[in-house]
Design an enzyme around this catalytic site. Sequence first.
Site, PDB file in Angstrom:
ATOM      1  N   ASP A  31       0.814  -1.160  -0.081  1.00 28.06           N
ATOM      2  CA  ASP A  31      -0.210  -0.168  -0.051  1.00 28.06           C
ATOM      3  C   ASP A  31       1.121   1.121   0.037  1.00 28.06           C
ATOM      4  OD1 ASP A  31      -1.795   2.233   1.040  1.00 28.06           O
ATOM      5  OD2 ASP A  31      -3.275   0.479   1.062  1.00 28.06           O
ATOM      6  N   ASN A  87     -13.601  -3.100   3.190  1.00 21.36           N
ATOM      7  CA  ASN A  87     -14.553  -2.484   3.239  1.00 21.36           C
ATOM      8  C   ASN A  87     -15.850  -2.598   2.142  1.00 21.36           C
ATOM      9  OD1 ASN A  87     -13.370  -1.232   5.676  1.00 21.36           O
ATOM     10  ND2 ASN A  87     -12.054  -0.052   4.342  1.00 21.36           N
ATOM     11  N   GLN A  94     -15.242   2.236   1.864  1.00 22.36           N
ATOM     12  CA  GLN A  94     -14.859   2.031   0.797  1.00 22.36           C
ATOM     13  C   GLN A  94     -14.391   3.449   0.084  1.00 22.36           C
ATOM     14  OE1 GLN A  94     -17.029  -0.695  -1.554  1.00 22.36           O
ATOM     15  NE2 GLN A  94     -15.375  -1.352  -2.832  1.00 22.36           N
ATOM     16  N   HIS A 100     -10.874  -5.185  -2.869  1.00 19.03           N
ATOM     17  CA  HIS A 100      -9.438  -5.451  -2.361  1.00 19.03           C
ATOM     18  C   HIS A 100      -9.372  -5.613  -0.780  1.00 19.03           C
ATOM     19  CE1 HIS A 100     -10.332  -1.146  -1.825  1.00 19.03           C
ATOM     20  NE2 HIS A 100      -9.516  -1.079  -0.881  1.00 19.03           N
ATOM     21  N   HIS A 102      -7.117  -5.610   2.607  1.00 20.71           N
ATOM     22  CA  HIS A 102      -5.925  -5.025   3.239  1.00 20.71           C
ATOM     23  C   HIS A 102      -5.299  -6.246   4.284  1.00 20.71           C
ATOM     24  CE1 HIS A 102      -6.758  -0.889   2.455  1.00 20.71           C
ATOM     25  NE2 HIS A 102      -7.959  -1.290   2.362  1.00 20.71           N
TER      26      HIS A 102
END
Length: 133
Positions: A31, A87, A94, A100, A102
Amino acid sequence: MGDNCIFCKIANGEIPSATIYEDGDFRAILDLGPASKGHTLILPKKHAANLFDLPDETASKLLVLAKKLGATLKDGLQADGLNLVQNNGTAAGQTVFHFHLHLIPRYANDTVNVKWQPGKLTEEDKAEILKFF
């Protein structure tokens, strides 16, 4: 996939990323705004806006991959724990509408905050929710 989906472009190699893993279904990247050292995103290569759009087969493969990558991050970085955060919808936080997951390594006394104040399950709420199942 829309032409403007940045995660589709990253997942499919059109935009450079710090890739830590790639196969035919997924790309896992570091990230760019990490919550902690090693914060990783797992991106499916096929577009799905959120969990509810994700095919079951992809979802099944995702958890196996998250376990593998999470263990490698935790062991390699000597993290004390690991959060999986995902999310769905603006109200849930989101901001990019390409599914995606995390992987957030956790360290003793870090400043990452994935907590909430526990409430109480009322009899009314329980009865209402159980009707759905």
